[in-house]
Write an enzyme that holds these catalytic residues in place. Structure first.
Site, short mmCIF file in Angstrom:
data_model
loop_
_atom_site.label_atom_id
_atom_site.label_comp_id
_atom_site.label_asym_id
_atom_site.label_seq_id
_atom_site.Cartn_x
_atom_site.Cartn_y
_atom_site.Cartn_z
N VAL A 14 0.51 7.81 -6.86
CA VAL A 14 0.88 7.03 -5.67
C VAL A 14 2.10 7.64 -4.99
CG1 VAL A 14 1.59 4.76 -4.81
CG2 VAL A 14 -0.13 4.93 -6.63
N ALA A 33 8.33 2.39 13.55
CA ALA A 33 9.44 1.77 12.82
C ALA A 33 10.71 1.71 13.67
CB ALA A 33 9.70 2.55 11.53
N LYS A 105 2.03 -4.96 -9.96
CA LYS A 105 1.51 -6.33 -10.00
C LYS A 105 1.80 -7.02 -11.32
CE LYS A 105 -1.83 -3.25 -10.93
NZ LYS A 105 -2.14 -1.99 -10.26
N GLY A 134 -4.72 -2.55 -3.45
CA GLY A 134 -4.37 -1.21 -2.95
C GLY A 134 -4.15 -1.15 -1.46
N LYS A 205 -3.23 -9.76 -10.09
CA LYS A 205 -3.36 -9.78 -8.63
C LYS A 205 -3.71 -11.18 -8.12
CE LYS A 205 -4.86 -4.94 -8.85
NZ LYS A 205 -6.03 -4.08 -9.06
N1 HSE Z 1 -6.77 -0.20 -12.25
C1 HSE Z 1 -6.92 -0.80 -10.95
C2 HSE Z 1 -8.39 -0.89 -10.61
C3 HSE Z 1 -6.26 -0.03 -9.85
O1 HSE Z 1 -9.25 -0.40 -11.34
O2 HSE Z 1 -8.67 -1.46 -9.58
C4 HSE Z 1 -4.85 -0.38 -9.65
O3 HSE Z 1 -4.63 -1.72 -9.40
#
Ligand code: HSE
Length: 436
Positions: A14, A33, A105, A134, A205
């Site tokens: 990332v 921005a 998260k 994401g 999440k």
């Molecule tokens: N491991 C997560 C997924 C991705 O498979 O969606 C990151 O949150």
């Protein structure tokens, strides 16, 4: 005006995406921005690799605390992950008066209350768009775009690994273990995929979304979490025959007695858009009283999709950091003194419908006994499917779909069914969500 200075803690998949997208789109990002956004310093245990990503113009250190201590750094981006050192560093960055952006998260779902309180007290922002789904801007949608609504429920495919596995199981008729091995071989699933396949990642999440949707504290410990490891290919096939797909859903819902917060495999009508989200893609359905149903779809992981979310947060902070803290968007959408104490319901109190698969003796009266137990408990049956027994076979599968019922009641009925001598194997139970 000189660019705002960002310190990255961790420059793996990332972090590299953040660096590359910021560099590639810098001109447009600056025009949005109102000021440049520059990565001024990076901390990573592998300094040589980190330096090769950012080039010689950016200072790379091993110790993340050096980034936090640097008075020139305005925003710290935490991309280390996990609950341990990441928590310490985030609290240290907040104490040092830095704004924080994170994709973590797990940390927010478990320690969010402590972290948001510290940030509120210090007058800094903690932004976390990348933590849920994401690249899909679901946090911004819930917190701002849908702010007029009383949110009724959210149901999401918020783990790409498990959605990939379920898609493969359905397409190829394979069992879970076989597909998992293949997914690992192809690099779709982690070497240790526990958090994904056991539903923990999706529950992190869902916990964050429930807090923002209903103005309750993050309460991962109250979430019901069930993964996909016990799903059999035959249940996917039976579900298909009945017009359903099986998806791992993260669900949070405003119910009469409290808030539902749960992750588990669910039958979803095949005609719903979300039932057709395949492979590693993510999708979140939000039901609001004014807007109705909205569907948010996109890539839930990956270098640049996640970087897209991280940079959106960097732009927000760049625009807002000079504003009075009271005029910024609250971390969890609701003003901190307006949070609700509404309880997260225990699973027994959740009301939903069910798919049951019973392995039964193929003899007179079995169906009547099983459905009689449903009738006695007031469980209404929606559909029944019985597989035709093969030549000479004395057992068969009986599939029952129920209407809505309290989970506690369903558990009692399943217990009584299981005790019947004609029920020959553990009963399979999968919840069913109509998402109407
Ligand atoms: N491991 C997560 C997924 C991705 O498979 O969606 C990151 O949150």
């Amino acid at each position: 005006m000189k660019p705002i200075q960002v310190g990255l803690l961790g420059i793996g998949t990332v972090g590299s995406g953040v660096f590359n997208v910021l560099r590639r789109n810098q001109e447009e990002i600056q025009r949005r921005a109102g000021r440049g956004i520059e990565i001024g310093m990076v901390a990573d245990l592998d300094t040589a690799r980190a330096q090769s990503v950012v080039g010689s113009g950016v200072k790379v250190v091993k110790d993340a605390r050096e980034v936090i201590a640097n008075p020139d750094i305005d925003i710290v981006v935490e991309l280390i992950g996990g609950y341990g050192i990441a928590r310490e560093l985030m609290l240290a960055a907040i104490a040092a008066g830095k704004h924080v952006v994170t994709a973590n998260k797990a940390l927010l779902a478990v320690h969010g209350t402590e972290i948001f309180a510290a940030a509120h007290q210090r007058g800094v922002m903690v932004a976390f768009e990348a933590a849920v789904a994401g690249g899909i801007p679901i946090i911004k949608s819930l917190r701002e775009g849908l702010t007029a609504n009383r949110i009724e429920w959210i149901a999401g495919i918020i783990n790409g690994t498990t959605n990939f596995i379920l898609s493969e199981m359905r397409d190829k008729g394979l069992d879970f273990d076989v597909v998992l091995k293949e997914a690992q071989r192809l690099g779709y699933a982690e070497a240790d995929p526990t958090f994904d396949i056991e539903g923990v990642d999706a529950a992190h999440k869902a916990t964050i979304m429930s807090a923002i949707a209903f103005g309750i504290p993050v309460q991962f410990d109250k979430a019901y979490v069930e993964g996909i490891t016990k799903l059999a290919a035959q249940d996917i096939r039976y579900a298909e025959q009945l017009g359903y797909r099986i998806k791992l859903l993260g669900i949070t819902k405003r119910a009469t007695k409290g808030i539902e917060l749960r992750v588990h495999p669910s039958l979803v009508p095949a005609r719903r858009l979300i039932a057709n989200v395949e492979g590693a893609m993510n999708a979140v359905v939000v039901q609001g009283d004014a807007v109705g149903t909205t569907l948010h779809y996109g890539k839930g992981a990956g270098s640049e999709p996640t970087a897209s979310a991280v940079i959106a947060d960097l732009v927000d902070i760049t625009r807002l950091h000079t504003a009075d803290a009271a005029h910024r968007v609250p971390h969890l959408a609701f003003q901190p003194d307006q949070m609700s104490s509404e309880a997260v319901l225990p699973m027994d109190e959740v009301v939903t419908s069910y798919y049951l698969r019973l392995r039964v003796a193929d003899e007179a009266g079995v169906l009547a006994k099983v459905t009689g137990l449903c009738a006695d408990a007031g469980v209404s049956i929606d559909a029944v499917l019985q597989r035709e027994a093969g030549e000479g076979e004395r057992q068969t599968d009986l599939i029952i779909l129920t209407h809505n019922v309290r989970e506690g009641t369903m558990n009692e009925v399943i217990g009584r069914m299981q005790a019947l001598p004609t029920v020959l194997a553990p009963i399979v139970r999968i919840r069913k969500e109509e998402l109407a």
